[in-house]
Design an enzyme around this catalytic site. Structure first.
Site, PDB file in Angstrom:
ATOM      1  N   ASN A   1       0.884  -1.173   0.000  1.00 23.66           N
ATOM      2  CA  ASN A   1       0.000   0.000   0.000  1.00 23.66           C
ATOM      3  C   ASN A   1       0.916   1.216   0.000  1.00 23.66           C
ATOM      4  OD1 ASN A   1      -1.792   2.055   0.473  1.00 23.66           O
ATOM      5  ND2 ASN A   1      -2.418   1.360   2.523  1.00 23.66           N
ATOM      6  N   TRP A   2       0.992   1.873  -1.144  1.00 24.78           N
ATOM      7  CA  TRP A   2       1.945   2.989  -1.266  1.00 24.78           C
ATOM      8  C   TRP A   2       1.462   4.246  -0.554  1.00 24.78           C
ATOM      9  CZ3 TRP A   2       3.828   3.000  -7.117  1.00 24.78           C
ATOM     10  CH2 TRP A   2       4.521   1.803  -7.359  1.00 24.78           C
ATOM     11  N   LYS A   3       0.199   4.305  -0.215  1.00 27.84           N
ATOM     12  CA  LYS A   3      -0.365   5.498   0.443  1.00 27.84           C
ATOM     13  C   LYS A   3      -0.083   6.739  -0.424  1.00 27.84           C
ATOM     14  CE  LYS A   3      -0.032   3.032   4.771  1.00 27.84           C
ATOM     15  NZ  LYS A   3       0.097   3.027   6.205  1.00 27.84           N
TER      16      LYS A   3
ATOM     17  N   HIS B   1      -9.330   1.318   4.880  1.00 30.27           N
ATOM     18  CA  HIS B   1      -8.060   1.438   5.596  1.00 30.27           C
ATOM     19  C   HIS B   1      -8.247   2.330   6.826  1.00 30.27           C
ATOM     20  CE1 HIS B   1      -3.920   2.408   6.528  1.00 30.27           C
ATOM     21  NE2 HIS B   1      -3.608   1.302   5.881  1.00 30.27           N
TER      22      HIS B   1
ATOM     23  N   GLU C   1      -6.562   4.646   7.925  1.00 33.15           N
ATOM     24  CA  GLU C   1      -6.330   6.077   7.654  1.00 33.15           C
ATOM     25  C   GLU C   1      -7.554   6.715   7.018  1.00 33.15           C
ATOM     26  OE1 GLU C   1      -2.645   5.344   5.639  1.00 33.15           O
ATOM     27  OE2 GLU C   1      -1.818   4.689   7.553  1.00 33.15           O
TER      28      GLU C   1
ATOM     29  N   GLU D   1      -5.327  -5.033  10.362  1.00 33.11           N
ATOM     30  CA  GLU D   1      -4.253  -4.074  10.615  1.00 33.11           C
ATOM     31  C   GLU D   1      -4.501  -3.371  11.944  1.00 33.11           C
ATOM     32  OE1 GLU D   1      -2.274  -2.856   6.609  1.00 33.11           O
ATOM     33  OE2 GLU D   1      -3.895  -1.456   7.031  1.00 33.11           O
TER      34      GLU D   1
ATOM     35  N   GLY E   1       2.906   1.874  10.853  1.00 33.62           N
ATOM     36  CA  GLY E   1       3.911   2.934  10.719  1.00 33.62           C
ATOM     37  C   GLY E   1       4.601   3.283  12.022  1.00 33.62           C
TER      38      GLY E   1
ATOM     39  N   SER F   1       3.698  -2.559  10.255  1.00 33.29           N
ATOM     40  CA  SER F   1       5.142  -2.673  10.442  1.00 33.29           C
ATOM     41  C   SER F   1       5.720  -4.034  10.045  1.00 33.29           C
ATOM     42  CB  SER F   1       5.520  -2.320  11.891  1.00 33.29           C
ATOM     43  OG  SER F   1       5.157  -0.977  12.174  1.00 33.29           O
TER      44      SER F   1
ATOM     45  N   GLY G   1       3.021  -1.216   4.214  1.00 29.46           N
ATOM     46  CA  GLY G   1       3.158   0.197   3.894  1.00 29.46           C
ATOM     47  C   GLY G   1       4.611   0.548   3.609  1.00 29.46           C
ATOM     48  N   GLY G   2       5.327   0.987   4.640  1.00 29.70           N
ATOM     49  CA  GLY G   2       6.697   1.501   4.493  1.00 29.70           C
ATOM     50  C   GLY G   2       7.622   0.590   3.694  1.00 29.70           C
TER      51      GLY G   2
HETATM   52  P1  13P Z   1       3.292   0.039   7.651  1.00 27.79           P
HETATM   53  O1  13P Z   1       3.749  -1.259   7.017  1.00 27.79           O
HETATM   54  O2  13P Z   1       4.058   1.228   7.198  1.00 27.79           O
HETATM   55  O3  13P Z   1       3.160  -0.090   9.129  1.00 27.79           O
HETATM   56  O4  13P Z   1       1.792   0.290   7.086  1.00 27.79           O
HETATM   57  C1  13P Z   1       0.863  -0.719   7.153  1.00 27.79           C
HETATM   58  C2  13P Z   1      -0.348  -0.312   6.403  1.00 27.79           C
HETATM   59  O5  13P Z   1      -1.056   0.592   6.800  1.00 27.79           O
HETATM   60  C3  13P Z   1      -0.644  -1.012   5.142  1.00 27.79           C
HETATM   61  O6  13P Z   1      -1.907  -0.700   4.679  1.00 27.79           O
END
Ligand code: 13P
Length: 252
Positions: free
Chosen positions: A9-11, A94, A96, A166, A172, A212, A233-234
């Site tokens: 997920n590149w956000k 998500h 967020e 999640e 993150g 994470s 994510g990251g």
């Molecule tokens: P991180 O891997 O950066 O913690 O993010 C997870 C995430 O929100 C994937 O959708």
């Protein structure tokens, strides 16, 4: 056997040249290393039309979708539009989106329904916030999120959904749920689905863990029986980490 999936997920990251180059690197990594899992990349809307990939195991998803079909919804992107640029699916609900855009479980359910109607695969995200975990309410929170968003679907529809658990406190933050914590919630989600739709349906649904995930902890988490991969994510933002995560399935 249900699908094993490594999803990124590149956000809100990457410019067009950066996005093109990372996507090409992922595509060619999968071409030259026979991956044992399906790979998904969730990328910003503006890049979807340009996101041409060659390998059939690499799927391109949006990071959100409108709950409405069409009309006066400024800034929204519909399922029909996504389908018209050959998108394979959407990340939906998500944390967020829930946190910053106040999305409710009911809206998330409507988004999932419309995605399915247009032949898009939804990744439905659920997960508790830190206060809920501390109060021991995580099982109940995830139960309610899952019931409201998914349990209006038929058995055939829900079989097409991917679930991503999640825990918000692990996103993150560098703090990961332990493999045991992930396993117990994943088993809980699967048993909720089994109670409603039967064991065969529950056993066919991929449930991913997100929060994470990185090359150093993925193997332990992905090895748990009810964990079918990750939503990342990251560590999905650079080819070294992301390819190492894809490669985790060669070692399990
Ligand atoms: P991180 O891997 O950066 O913690 O993010 C997870 C995430 O929100 C994937 O959708």
């Amino acid at each position: 056997m249900r699908k094993k999936i490594v999803a990124g997920n590149w956000k809100m990251n990457k410019t067009l040249p950066e996005a093109k180059s990372l996507l090409a690197e992922i595509d060619s990594y999968i071409q030259s290393n026979s991956s044992k899992c399906e790979v998904i990349v969730g990328i910003p809307f503006v890049y979807l039309e340009n996101a041409k990939v060659n390998h059939k195991n690499l799927k391109v998803f949006s990071e959100d979708i409108s709950e409405h079909k069409s009309g006066a919804y400024t800034g929204e992107v519909s399922a029909e539009m996504l389908k018209s640029v050959n998108v394979d699916g959407s990340i939906i609900g998500h944390s967020e989106r829930r946190q910053y855009h106040k999305e409710t479980d009911e809206q998330i359910g409507a988004k999932i329904k419309i995605a399915l109607e247009y032949g898009l695969t939804p990744i439905f995200c659920n997960g508790e916030i830190l206060e809920e975990r501390k109060a021991g309410r995580h099982f109940d929170v995830v139960k309610k999120q899952t019931e409201v968003a998914l349990f209006g679907l038929t058995a055939e529809e829900i079989s097409k959904v991917i679930i991503a658990y999640e825990p918000v406190w692990a996103i993150g933050t560098g703090e990961t749920a332990t493999p045991e914590q992930a396993q117990e919630i994943h088993a809980h989600i699967r048993s909720l689905i089994a109670d409603k739709y039967g064991k065969e349906v529950a056993d066919s649904i991929s449930i991913l863990y997100g929060g994470s995930v990185k090359p150093s902890n993925a193997k332990e988490i992905f090895s748990k029986p009810d964990v079918d991969g990750g939503l990342i994510g990251g560590a999905a933002l650079n080819i070294n980490d992301f390819s190492a995560l894809i490669n985790t399935y060669s070692e399990i």
